[in-house]
Design a protein around this motif. Structure first.
Motif, PDB file in Angstrom:
ATOM      1  N   PHE A  11       0.848  -1.183   0.000  1.00 16.42           N
ATOM      2  CA  PHE A  11       0.000   0.000   0.000  1.00 16.42           C
ATOM      3  C   PHE A  11       0.882   1.231   0.000  1.00 16.42           C
ATOM      4  CE2 PHE A  11       0.820  -1.188   4.321  1.00 16.42           C
ATOM      5  CZ  PHE A  11       1.071  -0.006   4.975  1.00 16.42           C
ATOM      6  N   GLN A  12       0.303   2.362  -0.366  1.00 21.83           N
ATOM      7  CA  GLN A  12       1.031   3.629  -0.361  1.00 21.83           C
ATOM      8  C   GLN A  12       0.584   4.466   0.827  1.00 21.83           C
ATOM      9  OE1 GLN A  12       0.374   5.513  -4.176  1.00 21.83           O
ATOM     10  NE2 GLN A  12       2.475   5.059  -4.737  1.00 21.83           N
ATOM     11  N   ALA A  13       1.528   5.109   1.464  1.00 24.69           N
ATOM     12  CA  ALA A  13       1.231   6.006   2.581  1.00 24.69           C
ATOM     13  C   ALA A  13       2.350   7.027   2.680  1.00 24.69           C
ATOM     14  CB  ALA A  13       1.108   5.227   3.884  1.00 24.69           C
ATOM     15  N   ALA A  14       2.080   8.098   3.387  1.00 22.66           N
ATOM     16  CA  ALA A  14       3.102   9.109   3.613  1.00 22.66           C
ATOM     17  C   ALA A  14       3.997   8.643   4.756  1.00 22.66           C
ATOM     18  CB  ALA A  14       2.458  10.442   3.967  1.00 22.66           C
ATOM     19  N   ALA A  15       5.290   8.603   4.528  1.00 23.75           N
ATOM     20  CA  ALA A  15       6.236   8.205   5.568  1.00 23.75           C
ATOM     21  C   ALA A  15       6.558   9.406   6.434  1.00 23.75           C
ATOM     22  CB  ALA A  15       7.513   7.652   4.938  1.00 23.75           C
ATOM     23  N   ARG A  16       6.816   9.174   7.702  1.00 20.10           N
ATOM     24  CA  ARG A  16       7.124  10.267   8.631  1.00 20.10           C
ATOM     25  C   ARG A  16       8.369  11.024   8.188  1.00 20.10           C
ATOM     26  NH1 ARG A  16       6.449   7.244  14.364  1.00 20.10           N
ATOM     27  NH2 ARG A  16       4.275   6.714  14.088  1.00 20.10           N
ATOM     28  N   GLY A  17       8.252  12.322   8.195  1.00 19.07           N
ATOM     29  CA  GLY A  17       9.399  13.168   7.876  1.00 19.07           C
ATOM     30  C   GLY A  17       9.751  13.217   6.404  1.00 19.07           C
ATOM     31  N   GLU A  18       8.939  12.596   5.560  1.00 17.92           N
ATOM     32  CA  GLU A  18       9.229  12.602   4.126  1.00 17.92           C
ATOM     33  C   GLU A  18       8.056  13.187   3.367  1.00 17.92           C
ATOM     34  OE1 GLU A  18      10.353   8.826   2.547  1.00 17.92           O
ATOM     35  OE2 GLU A  18      11.719   8.384   4.188  1.00 17.92           O
ATOM     36  N   ARG A  40      10.037  -0.948   2.859  1.00 18.17           N
ATOM     37  CA  ARG A  40       9.641   0.060   1.884  1.00 18.17           C
ATOM     38  C   ARG A  40      10.340  -0.168   0.573  1.00 18.17           C
ATOM     39  NH1 ARG A  40      10.173   5.884   4.693  1.00 18.17           N
ATOM     40  NH2 ARG A  40      11.788   5.166   6.082  1.00 18.17           N
ATOM     41  N   ASP A  41       9.718   0.325  -0.472  1.00 15.96           N
ATOM     42  CA  ASP A  41      10.332   0.227  -1.793  1.00 15.96           C
ATOM     43  C   ASP A  41      10.968   1.561  -2.140  1.00 15.96           C
ATOM     44  OD1 ASP A  41      11.000  -0.932  -4.230  1.00 15.96           O
ATOM     45  OD2 ASP A  41       9.221  -0.101  -5.209  1.00 15.96           O
ATOM     46  N   GLY A  51       5.703  13.325  -0.107  1.00 13.50           N
ATOM     47  CA  GLY A  51       5.243  12.372  -1.100  1.00 13.50           C
ATOM     48  C   GLY A  51       4.823  11.049  -0.477  1.00 13.50           C
ATOM     49  N   MET A  52       4.526  10.110  -1.347  1.00 19.61           N
ATOM     50  CA  MET A  52       4.045   8.800  -0.910  1.00 19.61           C
ATOM     51  C   MET A  52       5.146   7.762  -1.008  1.00 19.61           C
ATOM     52  SD  MET A  52       0.934   9.440  -0.121  1.00 19.61           S
ATOM     53  CE  MET A  52      -0.142   8.061  -0.210  1.00 19.61           C
ATOM     54  N   THR A  53       5.073   6.778  -0.110  1.00 16.57           N
ATOM     55  CA  THR A  53       6.040   5.687  -0.079  1.00 16.57           C
ATOM     56  C   THR A  53       5.287   4.379  -0.240  1.00 16.57           C
ATOM     57  OG1 THR A  53       7.422   6.952   1.438  1.00 16.57           O
ATOM     58  CG2 THR A  53       7.854   4.597   1.294  1.00 16.57           C
ATOM     59  N   LEU A  54       5.860   3.434  -0.981  1.00 14.31           N
ATOM     60  CA  LEU A  54       5.256   2.119  -1.165  1.00 14.31           C
ATOM     61  C   LEU A  54       5.731   1.205  -0.043  1.00 14.31           C
ATOM     62  CD1 LEU A  54       3.445   0.424  -3.011  1.00 14.31           C
ATOM     63  CD2 LEU A  54       5.489  -0.200  -4.298  1.00 14.31           C
ATOM     64  N   PHE A  55       4.797   0.709   0.767  1.00 17.13           N
ATOM     65  CA  PHE A  55       5.107  -0.183   1.878  1.00 17.13           C
ATOM     66  C   PHE A  55       4.707  -1.610   1.531  1.00 17.13           C
ATOM     67  CE2 PHE A  55       4.754   3.886   4.030  1.00 17.13           C
ATOM     68  CZ  PHE A  55       5.770   3.833   4.961  1.00 17.13           C
ATOM     69  N   PHE A  56       5.496  -2.586   1.990  1.00 20.32           N
ATOM     70  CA  PHE A  56       5.186  -4.006   1.840  1.00 20.32           C
ATOM     71  C   PHE A  56       5.123  -4.622   3.232  1.00 20.32           C
ATOM     72  CE2 PHE A  56       7.193  -2.931  -2.160  1.00 20.32           C
ATOM     73  CZ  PHE A  56       6.427  -3.608  -3.083  1.00 20.32           C
TER      74      PHE A  56
END
Length: 115
Positions: free
Chosen positions: A88-95, A114-115, A97-102
């Protein structure tokens, strides 16, 4: 305090509705035409105020068993070697844009990356 009421026809939430002509409080379904007379004239309202900068928290323990999330067999878990993961995609803390999480689908593992 009142509890939420649900439609007998389709199980959706019933919402308060005023019948001005008969001067009665009804509970009406927004999905079908079901209505029922309220047993009380009180309507409770719960307003949730979110502080600025407050984010929704993802509970990674529950993610692997969520049937609504997409799954992939094109990755391998670095922790246990299992060949299936939820992503799923979510906003990572302190970053920005969106990050792809597995999250590994092995119930004994639950490793996330994360990818």
């Amino acid at each position: 305090m009142s509890t939420m009421k649900f439609c007998r026809e389709c199980n959706n939430i019933l919402y308060p509705k005023e019948d001005r002509e008969n001067k009665v409080l009804l509970y009406a379904c927004r999905n079908c035409d079901h209505q029922e007379v309220s047993d009380s004239n009180c309507v409770y309202r719960n307003v949730v105020d979110h502080a600025a900068g407050e984010f929704t928290q993802v509970l990674f323990e529950d993610v692997a068993s969520d049937p609504t999330l997409p799954r992939t067999k094109s990755v391998r878990c670095a922790s246990c070697g299992h060949g299936e993961a939820v992503f799923f995609q979510a906003a990572a803390r302190g970053e920005e844009g969106m990050t792809l999480f597995f999250v590994c689908c092995n119930p004994n593992c639950g490793h996330r990356w994360r990818d």
